[in-house]
Enzyme design. Structure first.
Site, short mmCIF file in Angstrom:
data_model
loop_
_atom_site.label_atom_id
_atom_site.label_comp_id
_atom_site.label_asym_id
_atom_site.label_seq_id
_atom_site.Cartn_x
_atom_site.Cartn_y
_atom_site.Cartn_z
CB THR B 20 -0.87 0.02 1.27
OG1 THR B 20 -1.66 -1.16 1.31
CG2 THR B 20 -1.79 1.23 1.26
CG LEU B 21 3.07 2.30 -2.95
CD1 LEU B 21 3.37 2.39 -4.43
CD2 LEU B 21 4.35 2.34 -2.15
#
Lengths: 249, 242
Positions: B20-21
């Protein structure tokens, strides 16, 4: 019909000349030596009861559960080798949660029974595995209503109105056949199951036993749970009374 | 593409697509407080897609088992995933059928473990969670952030709520608030958030958890007042502006 294989019974991958697999039959004997397990399908649900033979006076009542919930809507009562039973229950729980996570709905009881049966059957196909020494009565409530299945160590699974395994299965089956299950509610069914178990319990051979019962019905909101304390006590009292009546004759 | 690969060089290029960025659909603040009979929690029903208020019927508070209530801000899909984990946790707990059930303290601890472990893998669940509940007469209210920071308090809030709602709560919260007072206090906080948080939506739910169970109110709106004299002729002091 001899029940000793002499030579054809050493491995589960050997057929006898008359087409039997003796290892599976011996596994079934392990089930026959355990306490009676009964399941009935009433008009609004399933009731299951187990005659838990108490091995030692030191055991805490309520321990050694023989009936396990497999998902919210279904449960399994196990007869035979308890450790083998644990494996089957664990597998059934895993199948049920995986199905729900993939399909988004609780596993249909039919599907669950098929998967459990396949798993039990699996262990009769390889020489390095042994068959499960336990039979399972699986009761659940899904969209099609309440359903009762029984899985034997051979991997056979059928759907039943009433099923019994263990020591007193013959006597129990006779009693179940006398009941009018399609008109009975689960409340009444609980009392009947208790009466049957008390009746088939052999006082001479096995001293003490503990009655464990569960149901999944409209009254329990289609959830599998232990029969509530009050009803369980009522059932036990009715069963003891019925026994005394019989003895008085 | 190439420069991005070089940027994340230290952490491996293939596994980047799995981490997850940044969040996509997010919920804004959740505010909760302890009152006389249990916990009160409020959250609006907005799911923002960046600066667009895209979804306006997102339920950001859910009951967990018999004793807990979970509210989340941040990435909505991660919240849904957390609900699945908790669903399995509660299912296995129910299957014991032994008269015991997981309480809010246990669920809070579980969530803290999950969030912290994800953070350690550089793949966080992008949420700030509020966990409240009552078990055996004991009230419990806690929070877990996306990096695993967790604590318990008499009143908690996430996101903007920390800056706008908590000062109000610090001044006006006291032990044994009645239900009506608690709701009024929460509505006061939510109104400030509605005026000042651009990702807030005027459609909220208030949830209550007591020993008896969870009740989540149907969605409703707060009354707002925009009739300030300065709004009538906004350009009176600066001709040509809007």
């Amino acid at each position: 019909m001899s029940s000793i294989g002499t030579g054809y019974d050493l491995s589960v991958t050997t057929f006898s000349p008359d087409g039997r697999v003796f290892q599976i039959e011996y596994a079934a004997k392990a089930v026959d030596n355990s306490g009676t397990v009964i399941g009935i399908k009433c008009k609004d649900g399933i009731v299951m009861g187990v005659e838990k033979l108490i091995a030692s006076k030191m055991m805490l009542p309520g321990s050694n559960r023989r009936i396990h919930s497999v998902h919210r809507h279904s449960g399994m009562a196990v007869a035979g080798l308890a450790a083998d039973g644990r494996q089957i229950v664990a597998r059934a729980k895993s199948e049920a949660t995986k199905y729900e996570s993939v399909y988004g709905e609780p596993i249909p009881v039919k599907e669950l029974a098929e998967r459990v049966a396949s798993y039990v059957h699996l262990c009769t196909l390889y020489w390095w595995l042994r068959p499960f020494g336990c039979g399972v009565i699986l009761g659940g409530y899904d969209r099609e209503g309440p359903q009762l299945y029984m899985v034997e160590p051979s991997g056979i699974s059928y759907r039943y109105f009433g099923a019994a395994i263990g020591k007193g299965k013959q006597a129990a089956k006779t009693e179940i056949e006398k009941l009018k299950l399609s008109e009975m509610t689960c409340r009444e069914g609980v009392i009947e199951v208790a009466k049957i178990i008390y009746k088939v319990h052999d006082e001479a051979k096995d001293k003490a036993f503990e009655l464990e019962m569960s149901w999944v019905c409209d009254e329990s909101k289609q959830q599998h749970e232990k029969v509530p304390e009050a009803l369980l006590e009522e059932a036990k009292a009715a069963a003891r009374a019925a026994l005394e009546e019989m003895d008085a004759d | 593409m190439d420069s991005k690969m070089q940027q994340h060089g230290l952490l491996g290029s293939e596994s980047d697509s799995q981490r997850t960025l940044y969040p996509y659909v997010t919920g804004t603040s959740v505010v909760a407080l302890k009152y006389k009979d249990g916990i009160l929690m409020a959250a609006d029903m907005g799911g923002s897609y960046g600066s667009t208020l895209r979804y306006k019927t997102v339920e950001r508070m859910k009951a967990i088992g018999k004793h807990s209530l979970l509210g989340a801000s941040g990435e909505i899909s991660d919240f849904q995933e957390i609900l699945r984990y908790l669903d399995e946790l509660i299912l296995y707990d129910n299957m014991w059928d032994d008269g015991n059930s997981l309480g809010p303290k246990e669920v809070h601890n579980y969530l803290t473990r999950v969030m912290y472990n994800r953070r350690n893998k550089f793949n966080p669940l992008w949420n700030s969670l509020v966990l409240g509940g009552v078990k055996n007469g004991q009230k419990y209210l806690g929070m877990v952030s996306m990096i695993g920071v967790n604590f318990e308090d008499n009143h908690v809030a996430t996101g903007f709520g920390n800056h706008l709602a908590r000062p109000i709560l610090r001044d006006e919260w006291h032990e044994n608030l009645s239900f009506e007072d608690g709701v009024k206090l929460l509505e006061k906080c939510m109104r400030v958030l509605l005026y000042r948080d651009r990702s807030a939506v005027n459609k909220l739910q208030i949830a209550k958890i007591t020993e008896e169970g969870v009740t989540i109110s149907p969605p409703y709106s707060l009354k707002t007042f925009w009739g300030f004299s300065a709004f009538h002729n906004p350009t009176v002091g600066a001709e040509g502006s809007w």
